[in-house]
Design an enzyme around this catalytic site. Structure first.
Site: not given
Ligand code: AMP
Length: 289
Positions: A31, A37, A152, A187
């Site tokens: 979220g 995302h 990541d 992020s």
């Molecule tokens: P998170 O909500 O931070 O766990 O991220 C969910 C997914 O979105 C994970 O696969 C992350 O690697 C991806 N993600 C997060 N930030 C970015 C970004 N700036 N660009 C592309 N994918 C992202």
């Protein structure tokens, strides 16, 4: 968009969809959604007939309880973003849906050396937590295609390993990093930076870009690859330190194994495959990692 909170309801709905020939693309998230995302959702929508997104802040992957408590939550805004992005299904489980027997004494996975290097070293237990939640989510959603972010990088490798360990056939898509105009990777945690920290945080992109350019150019004549790479890392650390970062690591590694360079192929970037050398950085700006 249909919102499910219960695993049983989601399961039944997806089984029904599968029977009508739908293919399922899955984007798991925690979220506090942003354009990074949404880019994964866009790719999923081009690949699969039905896109499922999950939002669940998974406690078992936080090695730092303060980080868990301070993790941003913006559910109303997230729902609007997902609806506008054309997501068909949102899964929004409570803790006891994901962990009906609690979060203690959970199963563990053989993740090999990936578990003890880089993120594994600095965030003990983190990748076990990632696998615990991903196993539950993937068992439930049973996607044809899974979309995760290259931001990541090591996590992508871990989840690929989990898929292999479980013997599942899921197409794993490593999706590009979406950045702010000044280069900072988007992020969820960025909202925790104050304006001065947010400004200084751009140093990560400057350090990475310089390292990429110098690595791609190759070592100057008569320089040993070891000294050259050590120098590139030192310059990147200096850039980060000058911007008041507290650096955990800056490493340049083989994109397939995460082995330290130059043990593998010094100075050679396989541009077409995008997995030649990878630079990985972890650093704190104020309290935010
Ligand atoms: P998170 O909500 O931070 O766990 O991220 C969910 C997914 O979105 C994970 O696969 C992350 O690697 C991806 N993600 C997060 N930030 C970015 C970004 N700036 N660009 C592309 N994918 C992202």
């Amino acid at each position: 968009m249909i919102l499910f909170k219960k695993t049983g309801d989601l399961n039944r709905y997806l089984d029904q969809q599968r029977r009508t020939g739908a293919t399922i693309g899955f984007v798991p998230t925690m979220g506090a959604l942003h354009a990074g995302h949404i880019s994964l959702i866009d790719i999923s929508k081009k690949t699969a007939t039905l896109t499922v997104c999950s939002i669940f802040v998974n406690p078992t992957q936080f090695n730092d309880p303060k980080d868990f408590q301070k993790y941003p939550i913006t559910i109303e805004k997230d729902i609007i973003l997902l609806e506008n992005a054309g997501v068909e299904v949102l899964f929004l489980p409570e803790l006891d849906e994901m962990y009906p027997d609690g979060t203690k004494n959970l199963e563990t996975y053989d993740l090999g050396p990936l578990e003890t290097i880089l993120e594994g070293k600095y965030r003990p237990g983190h990748f076990q937590g990632v696998c615990q939640v991903m196993r539950r989510l993937l068992q439930l959603v049973k996607p044809d295609d899974l979309f995760m972010g290259q931001k990541d990088y090591q996590q992508c490798m871990i989840v690929k390993r989990l898929i292999h360990l479980m013997g599942w056939t899921i197409n794993f898509h490593t999706c590009p990093i979406i950045r702010e105009a000044d280069g900072l990777a988007m992020s969820s945690r960025n909202v925790r930076l104050n304006p001065a920290e947010r400004q200084r945080a751009t140093a990560i992109y400057r350090a990475l870009s310089r390292m990429k350019d110098e690595y791609t150019a190759g070592p100057p004549p008569d320089t040993s690859p070891t000294h050259w790479l050590a120098d590139l890392k030192k310059k990147a650390k200096n850039t980060l330190n000058d911007a008041e970062f507290r650096v955990e690591y800056v490493e340049i590694v083989d994109g397939k194994t995460l082995d330290q360079l130059p043990e593998t192929a010094p100075g050679r970037v396989e541009k077409s495959k995008n997995t030649g050398a990878v630079v990985l950085v972890a650093a704190f700006q104020g309290e935010v990692r």
